[in-house]
Design an enzyme around this catalytic site. Sequence first.
Site, mmCIF file in Angstrom:
data_model
loop_
_atom_site.group_PDB
_atom_site.id
_atom_site.type_symbol
_atom_site.label_atom_id
_atom_site.label_comp_id
_atom_site.label_asym_id
_atom_site.label_seq_id
_atom_site.Cartn_x
_atom_site.Cartn_y
_atom_site.Cartn_z
ATOM 1 N N SER A 157 -4.958 4.814 3.894
ATOM 2 C CA SER A 157 -5.118 3.655 4.777
ATOM 3 C C SER A 157 -4.887 2.361 3.991
ATOM 4 C CB SER A 157 -6.503 3.703 5.430
ATOM 5 O OG SER A 157 -6.574 2.891 6.574
ATOM 6 N N ASP A 172 -17.795 -10.741 4.927
ATOM 7 C CA ASP A 172 -17.217 -12.081 5.113
ATOM 8 C C ASP A 172 -15.719 -12.059 4.835
ATOM 9 O OD1 ASP A 172 -19.339 -13.762 5.945
ATOM 10 O OD2 ASP A 172 -20.123 -13.839 3.908
ATOM 11 N N HIS A 180 -7.616 10.424 11.078
ATOM 12 C CA HIS A 180 -7.178 9.425 10.108
ATOM 13 C C HIS A 180 -7.713 9.732 8.709
ATOM 14 C CE1 HIS A 180 -5.852 5.617 8.547
ATOM 15 N NE2 HIS A 180 -7.082 5.175 8.361
#
Length: 304
Positions: A130, A226, A285
């Site tokens: 990924s 964040d 996945h």
Amino acid sequence: MLSWARAWRLPYGGLELSGVCFSRAPVAPSSSGHRGAEPRSVPLSYTLLDGEAARPALVFLHGLFGCKTNFKSIAKALAQQTGRRVLTVDARNHGDSPHSPDMSYEAMSQDLQDLLSQLGLGPCVLIGHSMGGKTAMFLALQRPELVERLIAVDISPVNTTSSSDFPAYMAAMKTIDIPDKVSRSSARKLADKQLSSLIQDVAVRQFLLTNLVEVDGRFVWRVNLDALAQHVDEILAFPPRQESYPGPTLFLLGGNSDFVLPSHHPEIRRLFPVAQIQTVPDAGHWIHADRPQDFMAAIRGFLA
């Protein structure tokens, strides 16, 4: 209450919920912020298993929200089966690696280049899942001399926004609210219950909860949410490239996953002209978690 901007220690290990990621994650200074400037690397946390120095090492790069222990059992098995050195790495803003406001593939590639140079592991076999697969592809295109061969696990060099629920996962993780000084088991149950209203897949919730850690009686997210939330579009995209990687390449796809579509194949062939595309049946996945034996067999076959 839970703070999602800090993260340190992991009592569980990735999808398989085994292994330990220790140490505090320092915050790295940001680079200049100007596009085109060389990204400032951070010192990545890693585990290196010993093997024959004369053969290219296997280097595993995890995906978004993962850590190096996602590949702990697989790394040990492949080190024994192949006799090679095996390196597993925490990406910046994940695991025990430092936090940084920069989540570009240029920066993640530079982190890895510096680590490979430090450990004397180039050229190596890069195996990335990924987000880690995009980092691996980007490095191979940038510095093909460092990559003996490449395996991209259920990812392609195109924008994967349409097939990804990661932005929704981040939004759900931000909503978690856990009282201070509760037990770890209670905190995980509370977090799981709160996530379940937005994320129905139990396996996905358990994977995300491996990032929930206790610090001084408070439960926090270890990943730098964040930075990940700010750069999620950049993470799901892929930097445009004109050069190609001429080395042996395997795109290993999950049969039940839609991350790599037939429409992606022309770009795969353009950038990786000798690429093989192989599908692992009954895998989603996270192929290495769903079908670990098939995953390792595909790697061994590609190395043969």
